[in-house]
Design a protein around this motif. Structure first.
Motif, PDB file in Angstrom:
ATOM      1  N   GLY A 175       0.790  -1.110   0.104  1.00  0.00           N
ATOM      2  CA  GLY A 175       0.033  -0.155  -0.055  1.00  0.00           C
ATOM      3  C   GLY A 175       1.076   1.190  -0.062  1.00  0.00           C
ATOM      4  O   GLY A 175       0.628   2.248  -0.806  1.00  0.00           O
ATOM      5  N   LEU A 176       1.833   1.388   0.646  1.00  0.00           N
ATOM      6  CA  LEU A 176       2.837   2.429   0.928  1.00  0.00           C
ATOM      7  C   LEU A 176       3.354   2.557  -0.312  1.00  0.00           C
ATOM      8  O   LEU A 176       3.740   3.839  -1.001  1.00  0.00           O
ATOM      9  N   LEU A 215     -11.997   3.509   1.954  1.00  0.00           N
ATOM     10  CA  LEU A 215     -12.804   2.841   2.945  1.00  0.00           C
ATOM     11  C   LEU A 215     -14.330   2.604   2.329  1.00  0.00           C
ATOM     12  O   LEU A 215     -14.897   1.531   2.793  1.00  0.00           O
ATOM     13  N   SER A 216     -15.070   3.623   1.857  1.00  0.00           N
ATOM     14  CA  SER A 216     -16.582   3.260   1.467  1.00  0.00           C
ATOM     15  C   SER A 216     -16.357   2.038   0.376  1.00  0.00           C
ATOM     16  O   SER A 216     -17.364   1.359   0.295  1.00  0.00           O
ATOM     17  N   SER A 218     -11.768 -15.752  -6.327  1.00  0.00           N
ATOM     18  CA  SER A 218     -10.955 -14.710  -6.734  1.00  0.00           C
ATOM     19  C   SER A 218     -11.315 -13.173  -6.031  1.00  0.00           C
ATOM     20  O   SER A 218     -10.714 -12.400  -6.334  1.00  0.00           O
ATOM     21  N   TYR A 219     -11.903 -13.534  -5.136  1.00  0.00           N
ATOM     22  CA  TYR A 219     -12.326 -12.281  -4.292  1.00  0.00           C
ATOM     23  C   TYR A 219     -11.068 -11.820  -3.526  1.00  0.00           C
ATOM     24  O   TYR A 219     -10.697 -10.638  -3.833  1.00  0.00           O
ATOM     25  N   TYR A 220     -10.511 -12.763  -2.724  1.00  0.00           N
ATOM     26  CA  TYR A 220      -9.408 -12.018  -2.056  1.00  0.00           C
ATOM     27  C   TYR A 220      -8.221 -11.649  -2.983  1.00  0.00           C
ATOM     28  O   TYR A 220      -7.670 -10.334  -2.245  1.00  0.00           O
ATOM     29  N   SER A 266      -7.419  -3.383  -0.147  1.00  0.00           N
ATOM     30  CA  SER A 266      -7.206  -3.019   1.135  1.00  0.00           C
ATOM     31  C   SER A 266      -5.547  -2.706   1.404  1.00  0.00           C
ATOM     32  O   SER A 266      -5.475  -1.749   2.381  1.00  0.00           O
ATOM     33  N   ALA A 267      -4.770  -3.067   0.536  1.00  0.00           N
ATOM     34  CA  ALA A 267      -3.452  -2.439   0.275  1.00  0.00           C
ATOM     35  C   ALA A 267      -3.452  -0.908   0.146  1.00  0.00           C
ATOM     36  O   ALA A 267      -2.826  -0.042   0.962  1.00  0.00           O
TER      37      ALA A 267
END
Ligand code: SF4
Ligand code: SF4
Ligand code: SF4
Lengths: 291, 425
Positions: B75-76, B287-288, B235-237, B244-245
């Motif tokens: 993410g960073l 987030l939304s 394949s969701y994750y 989320s990253a």
């Protein structure tokens, strides 16, 4: 009942004689050909008396630890790094009276999910049928445990590797005749070991002829396994772990999931690019201010 | 000698870093690391069993902590590459701190998983000697190795000018150290000119981003491939992990940078201030979207027969507090209004609070995600407790302690501040 067993034994003996002469004429090529023959273990739970001799024979051959009271008949035991085979009493959910002993171990899948996910190829499927963990190579990640539909490979916390039944790969080569330790130890011929096609025939014969034998576990489960178990009822009624009746963790399926992820990656890159271009003006303004 | 070191330190440290509070903070972190070292030693002397949770749940906190840290690192990397890869100059402000954080989170993530492996030393050897190209875990390990290399080079390129400047200002040992760190000698060679080029930074940044995202995707796939674990399968994750990253990256950067300025009692530069509020808005948006994903996962799961039982563990089973309170309330829903309010009022503390809440929520979410999936199909009657074991908590505490300690030292001795670096000027 015993007739059938002697039948298997006699056929095998004739085959041995036969192949001996074939070896003599064909030499090494013949030996190589014979080696690719697939073996299988047949478990007939309707015959098992729960003596647990297979458990102790396995422990002796593989030098596994014996825990206190573990060998007592009817004592519930779980597979572990020291228990590669367990025998547990199970009742049929539809008919509580009927109870059988289930001899349970690695099923030696034809396309093993465990071997497919091991990052360092520490698990391999031998041509003879054995699925074997190379304990000198295993990095102890336990991914194989997650992937196995039966949850068989267990982690040894002391040796720090995963261990499981290897269908006695270190016994079979001897003369091509020595049975796995558990099979050799069974006093009532509930376990047998032969060429795979032979045990399939035998299992089908028993299911059609014998009263209590109703289900063959391992023909379709996990895409077929080299250990077949004759059960008195469907595995879900006996409370066994149920595997899907297809190959588990097919490579194509893995590719599909990874591919979906890569589509996500390109989508994300696209979004980042859009964010960058849409807010280009803001950039300039900030920059002008700071200059 | 000691006096000399003291004199050097005196020049570097500001008031806050000479205060007792700072010494207390460092000693707390150090003792956490020491305790973790003790736990690790025990596991080496006796057996890994001291970390065991249940014979059927074999991936626990070390794995979830690893997932949390490497997801944060990706993410960073995503956030910082908005600057020098996608050309958003205002994001170049956060490049140094972001890339440094990405580097240390991935390193401590690797330490966390290394302690989980039975034989980490074999992992390196056999990953190279006998690769299994069908194993997501192999790809993950290999791609993350590349990622670590790229991201280290990236940080070095970003920090080089500053390191050189420090070498010039300092004297004695410090001068030599910073000189070597910046490889000052290269400056007169042809390589020096290449190093100064912004294109090189862009290329290395792009390489880090590509390897990081691919590695990250295989991390999601590692779980997604496992057909025998209904909650992970599909394949969701792999896709959700990317999302989320991204919000983890923004949350880390906001929480850590604002926290550092506040603790050091330093003024936040004006242009960084406006970026903070922009990042806060993006975080609220992400987030939304994340909330929509979660609703989809739960709803879809309820209509997929094999997923119902594991999903129910979250909705009203042993993981319900973790799910409703931490994952949904603290991690996703509450931060959105707080962030929007803070942006409207230009309130820095609000952003700090909301982004820290996101991190806490995500941390708990990772734990649930790893542990809950392993309950089915083998554990039939539930477990007495779903909390991590004491020894594991000690160890993980130490890993996080070491992470913050490294950051604290980095914030003192290395260039991390939000200033425009030489490349663009
Ligand atoms: S039963 Fe499990 S451990 Fe045994 S071969 Fe199949 S997947 Fe591997
Ligand atoms: S635990 Fe060992 S055998 Fe199992 S997947 Fe990992 S390396 Fe392979
Ligand atoms: S085949 Fe060999 S290793 Fe496997 S359970 Fe039987 S005795 Fe043990």
């Amino acid at each position: 009942m015993n007739m059938a067993v002697t039948n298997i034994g006699r056929r095998r003996f004739l085959k041995m004689l036969g192949s001996a002469s074939v070896y003599a004429t064909l030499g090494a090529a013949g030996v190589a050909g014979a080696q690719t023959q697939r073996y299988g273990k047949l478990v007939d739970t309707t015959r098992c008396i729960g003596c647990k001799r297979c458990m102790s024979a396995c422990k002796r051959w593989n030098k596994l630890e014996v825990e206190r009271d573990e060998m007592v008949t009817d004592r519930e035991t779980d597979l572990s790094a020291q228990n590669w085979v367990v025998v547990n009493l199970r009742a049929d959910a539809k008919n509580r009276e009927e109870r059988t002993y289930e001899h349970w171990a690695c099923q030696h899948c034809i396309q093993p999910a465990c071997a497919g996910v091991c990052p360092v190829r520490a698990i391999i499927k031998l041509p003879r049928g054995n699925v074997v963990v190379n304990e000198k190579k295993c990095i102890g990640c336990r991914y194989c445990y997650q992937a196995c539909p039966y949850k068989v490979p267990r982690f040894d916390f002391v040796k720090r590797v995963t261990r499981k039944c290897h269908l006695c790969y270190d016994r079979i080569p001897l003369l091509n005749y020595m049975k796995p330790a558990c099979v050799a130890a069974c006093p009532v011929e509930a376990l047998s070991f032969d060429y795979k096609h032979e045990i399939i025939l035998e299992a089908k014969r028993r299911v059609s002829k014998e009263k209590n034998a109703r289900y063959i576990l391992g023909l379709k489960e996990a895409g077929g396994t080299d250990m077949l178990t004759i059960l008195p009822a469907r595995p879900q009624d006996l409370g066994l772990v149920v595997a899907p009746r297809k190959v588990v963790n097919q490579n194509l399926d893995k590719l599909r999931i990874t591919g979906a992820g890569f589509m996500g990656v390109s989508g994300l890159a696209g979004l980042m690019y859009t964010y960058a271009t849409l807010t280009q003006g803001k950039n300039k303004r900030d920059h002008d201010q700071s200059d | 000698m000691i006096n000399q070191i003291k004199k050097h330190l005196d020049l570097i440290l500001n008031d806050m870093e000479r205060s007792p509070a700072f010494y207390i903070w460092v000693s707390i972190l150090l003792s956490m690391v020491a305790v973790a070292g003790y736990a690790l030693l025990l596991s080496l002397i006796y057996s890994l069993e001291i970390f065991e949770f249940s014979i059927h749940v074999i991936w626990v906190t070390m794995v979830s902590n690893y997932v949390f840290l490497v997801v944060s690192s990706t993410g960073l990397c995503i956030v910082t590459s908005l600057g020098h890869v996608f050309g958003m100059q205002r994001y170049e402000l956060v490049a140094k701190r972001g890339v440094f954080l990405a580097l240390i989170t991935i390193i401590f993530g690797m330490i966390s998983i290394g302690a989980h492996l039975g034989h980490p030393e074999r992992a390196m050897v056999f990953n190279a000697l006998t690769p299994n190209f069908y194993s997501a875990m192999w790809w993950m390990g290999t791609l993350y190795t590349f990622y670590i290399v790229f991201i280290s080079v990236e940080y070095w390129l970003l920090a080089r000018d500053e390191l050189k400047k420090r070498a010039e200002q300092a004297e004695g040992v410090e001068r030599t150290i910073f000189g070597y760190l910046a490889l000052k000698k290269l400056d007169d060679s042809r390589l020096g000119a290449v190093l100064k080029d912004h294109k090189l930074l862009q290329a290395v940044g792009a390489a880090a981003l590509v390897s990081g995202l691919s590695a990250h995707n295989t991390l999601g796939a590692l779980f997604g491939h496992i057909e025998a674990r209904p909650l992970w399968y599909g394949s969701y994750y792999p896709v959700y992990f990317l999302l989320s990253a991204s919000f983890c990256g923004f949350a880390w950067l906001l929480a850590v940078s604002i926290g550092t300025y506040k603790l050091k009692r330093e003024e936040i530069p004006e242009d960084y201030m406006s970026l903070i509020f922009e990042m806060a808005q993006v975080l609220a948006l992400l987030l939304s979207v994340g909330l929509l994903f979660t609703v989809y996962k739960m709803g879809f799961g309820l209509f997929t027969p094999i997923k119902v039982k594991p999903i129910m563990l979250f909705l009203k089973g042993p993981f319900s507090i973790a799910f409703w309170l931490f994952e949904i309330a603290i991690g996703t829903v509450l931060p959105i209004p707080i962030l929007l309010y803070a942006v409207g009022r230009r309130n820095i503390t609000g952003v700090l609070v909301a982004s820290s809440m996101v991190l806490v929520g995500v941390y708990v979410m990772r734990y649930d995600f790893v542990v809950a999936a392993q309950i089915y199909p083998v554990i039939k009657n539930g477990l007495p407790s779903y909390l991590p074991t004491f020894m594991e908590v000690l160890f993980i505490g130490g890993v996080l302690g070491a992470l913050f300690l490294t950051y604290t030292l980095g914030a003192i001795f290395l260039p991390l501040k939000e200033e425009r670096h030489g490349h663009t000027a």
